[in-house]
Enzyme design. Structure first.
Site, mmCIF file in Angstrom:
data_model
loop_
_atom_site.group_PDB
_atom_site.id
_atom_site.type_symbol
_atom_site.label_atom_id
_atom_site.label_comp_id
_atom_site.label_asym_id
_atom_site.label_seq_id
_atom_site.Cartn_x
_atom_site.Cartn_y
_atom_site.Cartn_z
ATOM 1 N N CYS A 151 41.679 81.020 -10.113
ATOM 2 C CA CYS A 151 41.219 81.167 -11.532
ATOM 3 C C CYS A 151 42.108 81.769 -12.333
ATOM 4 O O CYS A 151 41.780 82.035 -13.660
ATOM 5 C CB CYS A 151 39.700 81.668 -11.503
ATOM 6 S SG CYS A 151 38.808 81.008 -10.265
ATOM 7 N N HIS B 98 36.652 87.377 -18.261
ATOM 8 C CA HIS B 98 36.539 85.971 -17.307
ATOM 9 C C HIS B 98 35.171 85.473 -17.100
ATOM 10 O O HIS B 98 34.952 84.206 -16.967
ATOM 11 C CB HIS B 98 37.112 86.593 -15.650
ATOM 12 C CG HIS B 98 37.373 85.541 -14.862
ATOM 13 N ND1 HIS B 98 38.011 84.437 -15.128
ATOM 14 C CD2 HIS B 98 36.937 85.318 -13.591
ATOM 15 C CE1 HIS B 98 38.240 83.684 -13.889
ATOM 16 N NE2 HIS B 98 37.421 84.270 -13.125
ATOM 17 N N GLU C 19 33.696 93.097 -13.306
ATOM 18 C CA GLU C 19 34.446 93.083 -14.540
ATOM 19 C C GLU C 19 34.102 93.919 -15.761
ATOM 20 O O GLU C 19 34.638 94.642 -16.353
ATOM 21 C CB GLU C 19 34.327 91.532 -15.341
ATOM 22 C CG GLU C 19 35.513 91.509 -16.460
ATOM 23 C CD GLU C 19 35.793 89.866 -16.861
ATOM 24 O OE1 GLU C 19 36.444 89.579 -17.789
ATOM 25 O OE2 GLU C 19 34.860 89.196 -16.424
ATOM 26 N N LYS D 267 32.877 80.588 -20.843
ATOM 27 C CA LYS D 267 32.390 79.729 -19.600
ATOM 28 C C LYS D 267 30.894 79.572 -20.030
ATOM 29 O O LYS D 267 30.275 78.605 -19.321
ATOM 30 C CB LYS D 267 32.550 80.566 -18.400
ATOM 31 C CG LYS D 267 34.178 80.343 -17.946
ATOM 32 C CD LYS D 267 34.271 81.439 -16.670
ATOM 33 C CE LYS D 267 35.985 81.244 -16.281
ATOM 34 N NZ LYS D 267 36.553 82.228 -17.197
ATOM 35 N N HIS E 84 33.346 76.700 -15.594
ATOM 36 C CA HIS E 84 34.543 77.359 -15.234
ATOM 37 C C HIS E 84 35.767 76.220 -14.824
ATOM 38 O O HIS E 84 35.431 75.512 -13.944
ATOM 39 C CB HIS E 84 34.090 78.289 -14.015
ATOM 40 C CG HIS E 84 35.145 79.186 -13.540
ATOM 41 N ND1 HIS E 84 36.522 78.983 -13.878
ATOM 42 C CD2 HIS E 84 35.290 80.176 -12.652
ATOM 43 C CE1 HIS E 84 37.257 79.942 -13.509
ATOM 44 N NE2 HIS E 84 36.627 80.634 -12.377
ATOM 45 N N PHE F 52 40.128 84.057 -7.012
ATOM 46 C CA PHE F 52 39.937 84.297 -5.680
ATOM 47 C C PHE F 52 41.261 84.748 -5.058
ATOM 48 O O PHE F 52 42.358 84.230 -5.435
ATOM 49 C CB PHE F 52 39.504 82.995 -5.132
ATOM 50 C CG PHE F 52 38.050 82.634 -5.119
ATOM 51 C CD1 PHE F 52 37.294 83.471 -5.873
ATOM 52 C CD2 PHE F 52 37.773 81.492 -4.713
ATOM 53 C CE1 PHE F 52 35.734 83.222 -5.865
ATOM 54 C CE2 PHE F 52 36.105 80.974 -4.860
ATOM 55 C CZ PHE F 52 35.594 81.895 -5.668
#
Length: 412
Positions: A162, A301, A312, A334, A339, A398
């Site tokens: 991502c 994010h 985050e 998002k 996403h 990830f």
């Protein structure tokens, strides 16, 4: 050598628009871009909602015969790149081709084609398409864009889940700032909405199983239940400032800093300490010459997953300090489009740049119930009008990949 880097063009294909103008108008109107799955029957499938690009026709930008030999993610990237170049207002033919680069991140690549060709293979191996490999590999987005534009400089694909697109933008920024390139098309693309992909993400408990569109992607909400899988592309045209100024370019904003780190912690979970993500943010704003209190907007994010949003938040507090973090307006794009995996940082960088230019921060949609562990200002009540001194765009992938770019208002 250290040079300034500016954004002079942008292009996108995503669930809220097939160009930047349409995308930005829908963002400002707080429209929801997610939709019900129509790619396959979901009557026996727990996931119902995706962020799909509807009625996409690349023929305006790509020859029809050639388009058939390109996977959907490569089509997206090519269309977005050509839009960015058109907005930049030049083909950069005055620049030596080896000083013009293409860096486009792709998290997964041609997964839909892989699914289809594996099915063929299991039935009859010699029926696998001769175009399977060149269509499937993630680097073909950058390769195709270079073929379409004649750019012969650095040409590669960042694949950091991502964080792929933000790493691509950051690396392009570095190449121009340090004198290796004069212009670069950079960003990310992804197109893997299929039962196969959705099954994989669902089985690892990453996806939202909401049945109402407005409840599917709810970043920072206490009852968030996972992300909505999306698709699309976002590409920026970055240019060395003096070259842009000399040709009278319409400068959108300035890329002023970049930070990249690794959690070295877990395959899918961000580090609970937030230390590495915080360090990426700090590197980005410090390179931009900003103090923590001058960072007054963060495009997070913000995936709508339990662990990401919590950690985050921790990282933002660590990066800016508690006091500055509480004064910073944060949002998640998002919440509107889902996403987009490897493309997320590209489409979010576009929003960040336009937010800086216009002093506008869109609302985070879907938020109803406060989470005590997510206790910052996520712009959940309404759109904001703010004079943005410095903005960060975060991407956390990830594998523990963290990337942050810092965007400043262009002031000559």
């Amino acid at each position: 050598m250290s040079r300034r880097v500016v954004i002079t063009g942008m292009g996108t294909v995503n669930p809220l628009g097939k160009n930047v103008e349409e995308y930005w108008e829908n963002i400002k109107a707080n429209k929801l871009g997610v939709s019900y799955i129509d790619q396959f029957d979901t009557s026996d499938f727990p996931v119902k909602i995706v962020g799909a690009v509807k009625d996409f026709d690349p023929s305006e930008y790509i020859d029809k015969k050639e388009a058939k030999r390109l996977d959907r993610f490569t089509q997206f990237a090519t269309v977005a790149a050509k839009q960015a170049l058109a907005q930049a207002g030049t083909d950069f033919s005055d620049i030596v081709p080896f000083r013009a680069g293409v860096i486009i991140g792709v998290g997964i690549g041609g997964l839909n084609m892989t699914e289809a060709e594996v099915t063929k293979f299991n039935e009859k191996p010699d029926k696998v398409s001769v175009f399977f490999i060149p269509m499937m590999i993630g680097n073909m987005a950058a390769g195709t864009v270079a073929m379409q534009t004649g750019f012969k400089g650095d040409n590669f694909c960042t694949t950091t889940a991502c964080a792929s697109a933000t790493h691509a933008i950051g690396e392009a920024f570095r190449k121009i700032k340090d004198g290796y390139l004069d212009v670069a098309l950079c960003g990310g693309s992804e197109a893997c909405i299929s039962r196969f992909a959705l099954s994989g993400f669902n089985n690892m408990k990453a996806l939202s199983r909401a049945e109402k569109l407005e409840e599917a992607s709810t970043p920072f909400d206490l009852n968030r239940q996972g992300f909505v899988l999306g698709e699309g592309a976002g590409v920026l045209c970055l240019e060395e400032y003096e070259h842009a100024k000399a040709r009278g370019a319409n400068i959108i904003a300035e890329i002023a800093g970049y930070g990249a780190t690794g959690d070295a912690y877990h395959m899918t979970s961000p580090s609970p300490t937030g230390e590495a993500a915080a360090y990426a943010m700090k590197c980005a704003y410090e390179e931009a010459g900003l103090k923590p209190e001058e960072v007054n907007y963060i495009n997070a994010h913000g995936t709508s997953t339990g662990l990401n949003d919590k950690y985050e938040t921790t990282a933002i507090k660590l990066a800016l300090g508690e006091e500055a973090a509480r004064k910073t307006v944060i949002n998640s794009t998002k919440s509107m489009i889902g996403h987009l995996l490897g493309a997320a940082g590209g489409v979010e960088a576009i929003v960040t740049a336009l937010s800086v230019k216009e002093g506008f921060i869109h609302r985070t949609l879907g938020y109803k119930t406060p989470d005590p562990e997510c206790d910052l200002d996520y712009a959940t009540d309404a759109n904001r009008h703010v004079d943005i001194k410095g903005a960060l765009s975060n991407s956390l992938g990830f594998g523990g990949h963290n990337a942050t770019i810092c965007i400043k208002k262009y002031e000559g």
